[in-house]
Design an enzyme around this catalytic site. Sequence first.
Site, mmCIF file in Angstrom:
data_model
loop_
_atom_site.group_PDB
_atom_site.id
_atom_site.type_symbol
_atom_site.label_atom_id
_atom_site.label_comp_id
_atom_site.label_asym_id
_atom_site.label_seq_id
_atom_site.Cartn_x
_atom_site.Cartn_y
_atom_site.Cartn_z
ATOM 1 N N ALA A 241 -0.502 1.571 7.481
ATOM 2 C CA ALA A 241 -1.300 0.369 7.236
ATOM 3 C C ALA A 241 -2.357 0.595 6.160
ATOM 4 C CB ALA A 241 -1.976 -0.088 8.535
ATOM 5 N N GLU A 244 -0.736 2.570 1.555
ATOM 6 C CA GLU A 244 -0.058 1.737 0.561
ATOM 7 C C GLU A 244 -0.938 0.546 0.155
ATOM 8 O OE1 GLU A 244 3.700 0.465 2.032
ATOM 9 O OE2 GLU A 244 4.394 -0.231 0.069
ATOM 10 N N SER A 246 -4.396 0.136 0.278
ATOM 11 C CA SER A 246 -5.556 0.460 -0.562
ATOM 12 C C SER A 246 -5.104 0.905 -1.945
ATOM 13 C CB SER A 246 -6.389 1.578 0.064
ATOM 14 O OG SER A 246 -6.748 1.231 1.359
ATOM 15 N N CYS A 352 -7.506 -6.907 10.242
ATOM 16 C CA CYS A 352 -7.415 -5.506 9.807
ATOM 17 C C CYS A 352 -8.509 -4.606 10.394
ATOM 18 C CB CYS A 352 -7.459 -5.428 8.292
ATOM 19 S SG CYS A 352 -7.281 -3.747 7.673
ATOM 20 N N GLU A 361 -13.776 1.684 -0.173
ATOM 21 C CA GLU A 361 -12.932 2.461 -1.077
ATOM 22 C C GLU A 361 -12.736 1.703 -2.401
ATOM 23 O OE1 GLU A 361 -9.457 3.595 1.124
ATOM 24 O OE2 GLU A 361 -8.501 4.466 -0.653
HETATM 25 C C1 HEM Z 1 -6.755 -3.587 0.852
HETATM 26 C C2 HEM Z 1 -6.330 -2.928 1.883
HETATM 27 C C3 HEM Z 1 -5.763 -3.522 3.146
HETATM 28 C C4 HEM Z 1 -5.200 -4.756 3.376
HETATM 29 C C5 HEM Z 1 -4.984 -5.899 2.384
HETATM 30 C C6 HEM Z 1 -4.833 -4.798 4.785
HETATM 31 C C7 HEM Z 1 -4.254 -5.889 5.416
HETATM 32 C C8 HEM Z 1 -4.017 -5.981 6.775
HETATM 33 C C9 HEM Z 1 -3.541 -7.169 7.454
HETATM 34 C C10 HEM Z 1 -3.177 -8.487 6.779
HETATM 35 C C11 HEM Z 1 -3.465 -6.874 8.788
HETATM 36 C C12 HEM Z 1 -3.131 -7.848 9.926
HETATM 37 C C13 HEM Z 1 -1.717 -7.903 10.388
HETATM 38 C C14 HEM Z 1 -1.515 -9.077 11.342
HETATM 39 O O1 HEM Z 1 -2.359 -9.969 11.468
HETATM 40 O O2 HEM Z 1 -0.451 -9.122 11.973
HETATM 41 C C15 HEM Z 1 -3.876 -5.499 8.944
HETATM 42 C C16 HEM Z 1 -3.904 -4.830 10.150
HETATM 43 C C17 HEM Z 1 -4.207 -3.494 10.274
HETATM 44 N N1 HEM Z 1 -4.704 -2.661 9.295
HETATM 45 FE FE1 HEM Z 1 -5.067 -3.171 7.353
HETATM 46 N N2 HEM Z 1 -5.180 -3.609 5.369
HETATM 47 C C18 HEM Z 1 -5.752 -2.796 4.413
HETATM 48 C C19 HEM Z 1 -6.260 -1.520 4.587
HETATM 49 C C20 HEM Z 1 -6.230 -0.825 5.776
HETATM 50 C C21 HEM Z 1 -6.757 0.513 5.966
HETATM 51 C C22 HEM Z 1 -7.462 1.331 4.897
HETATM 52 C C23 HEM Z 1 -6.485 0.868 7.269
HETATM 53 C C24 HEM Z 1 -6.788 2.133 8.029
HETATM 54 C C25 HEM Z 1 -6.962 3.293 7.524
HETATM 55 C C26 HEM Z 1 -5.811 -0.267 7.896
HETATM 56 C C27 HEM Z 1 -5.388 -0.295 9.202
HETATM 57 C C28 HEM Z 1 -4.900 -1.415 9.844
HETATM 58 C C29 HEM Z 1 -4.508 -1.437 11.243
HETATM 59 C C30 HEM Z 1 -4.563 -0.280 12.220
HETATM 60 C C31 HEM Z 1 -4.066 -2.745 11.516
HETATM 61 C C32 HEM Z 1 -3.572 -3.304 12.855
HETATM 62 C C33 HEM Z 1 -4.724 -3.963 13.554
HETATM 63 C C34 HEM Z 1 -4.361 -4.657 14.853
HETATM 64 O O3 HEM Z 1 -3.204 -5.021 15.058
HETATM 65 O O4 HEM Z 1 -5.270 -4.821 15.691
HETATM 66 N N3 HEM Z 1 -5.684 -1.263 6.958
HETATM 67 N N4 HEM Z 1 -4.230 -4.975 7.709
#
Ligand code: HEM
Lengths: 403, 75
Positions: A241, A244, A246, A352, A361
């Site tokens: 998550a 890719e 970031s 997220c 970052e």
């Molecule tokens: C620009 C960077 C990022 C974008 C655009 C992004 C986008 C997203 C989105 C759209 C979701 C929601 C999925 C849903 O609603 O079904 C999500 C969930 C998540 N993201 Fe990110 N993400 C980013 C960076 C990161 C980073 C840096 C981490 C951790 C190191 C991370 C960890 C997670 C995790 C663990 C979830 C699941 C959360 C849950 O289901 O409660 N993401 N992300």
Amino acid sequence: MNDMVCPYLTNGLPKVRERPLDPPAIFGQLRAEEPIAPMTFPDGARGWVVTGYEQARTILADSRFSSKAAQKHLAFASDLATDFDLEKDLPPAQFEHMDPPEHTRYRKLLTAEFTVRRVKTMVPQIERIAAGRVAAMRAKGRSADLVKDFSVPMSAHVICELLGIPEEARARFEELSTQALSLDKKPEETKAVLDGLVGLIGEVAMGKLEQPGDDLLTRLIHGGQLEPAEILGVLLLLLVAGHETSANMLSLGTYTLLREPEQLAKLRADEALVENAVEELLRYLTIVHIGVQRTPTEDVELAGVTLKAGETALIHLPSVNRDPERFPDPDTLDVTRRAAGHLTFSHGIHQCLGQQLARQELRVGFTTLLREFPELRLDADPADIPMRDNMTIYGVHRLPVAW
Amino acid sequence: MTGTMPTTRITADPQVCVGSGMCALTAPDLFDQSDKDGTVLVLQPLPADARIGDAEEAVRGCPSGALRLAEGSAE
Ligand code: HEM
Ligand code: SF4
């Protein structure tokens, strides 16, 4: 061509963008006519595509909609054989695809690692990582591929710091996770890379048992709440998550700024604008361009349509973030606008987990690049830069830059 | 007690909160997150008038619906 017929999506999402930084035009038409429109997924399942901001927010906050993997569909028609069964082949603890109370259990174990305050303490480390990439770029001369030489390794290194992957394992970790990104997702290749990662994380975890550190992995291991297989699953999720996404945001954001000289000049003139600029780039680029999916567990009436139980709704985040009712002049990048409220990180209980880290970052990444390379420019015809049209996360495959 | 002034009170339900940090980002003087589990801590349940705009924005932005504004009374 018949103007009277609404352009229904009958085989998943279209891949062709008329302009590389705008979602396909069909979505604007859908939003104007039917912000919740029927669509058929490539596997033949009937569902919905949501392009309106208010409708998207309402669905994402509604507990009658489920995130379970079993009801999610591939969004793009693909010519690759896909015998990857999202439900069956998923490692444990993939709480992105779970509902409460399972989702709650995992998320609550992790949230303390991602608070605004905790992430702030990581800034000096992130700055050191960015400076290290700049030094490596300079060592190469006066040009580089920003994807390979800056964004991908920077993002991998930050995840290593977060998880607590020690120095000696980092090179292998970065290589494996980079391979995981560059693969065109052939199932057997993906599996080999995943196996490699699982092996490596296992080794690192054994080390933490003997020599605890001040890091997420140590706290998970010594917290005693998760089985070893679950800990592996959590780490894989954070990697998949966080890396890719970031990395692509760093590269695509830089590409965008270099193509918008006026916006770039504003940011160069006032470094403090970076917080706002990051928010606007997140909105404007919405790199999770396949959106997110939610499935009603019962029939739901919304904005004049009935979403029947089981009919999955694809929330098309890029169009939602271009809804003119929410963001005036939405197709214009404006680093001074109030972009807060965008749904790039989704909404509701799955919003997220890593968003504060991602923001930090990106701020450090853009600030460092602009400060260190006052003459930064594209080193290729913009039309020749290959876009990641058919990948889960949008971005550029390569970004030749010079300084 | 002399004339309680009606005022705006922020309430938060840590059970519902998913620790997104949006409130602490929007209004760091009003909200923080617990070191233990990342859930919301309301620093100023009765925000000054000048801070009510940001309090409202934080409530609107909260992804989980954990935050509420209510007519409270300063005691
Ligand atoms: C620009 C960077 C990022 C974008 C655009 C992004 C986008 C997203 C989105 C759209 C979701 C929601 C999925 C849903 O609603 O079904 C999500 C969930 C998540 N993201 Fe990110 N993400 C980013 C960076 C990161 C980073 C840096 C981490 C951790 C190191 C991370 C960890 C997670 C995790 C663990 C979830 C699941 C959360 C849950 O289901 O409660 N993401 N992300
Ligand atoms: S914005 Fe809502 S979910 Fe996020 S930390 Fe604050 S109260 Fe919790």
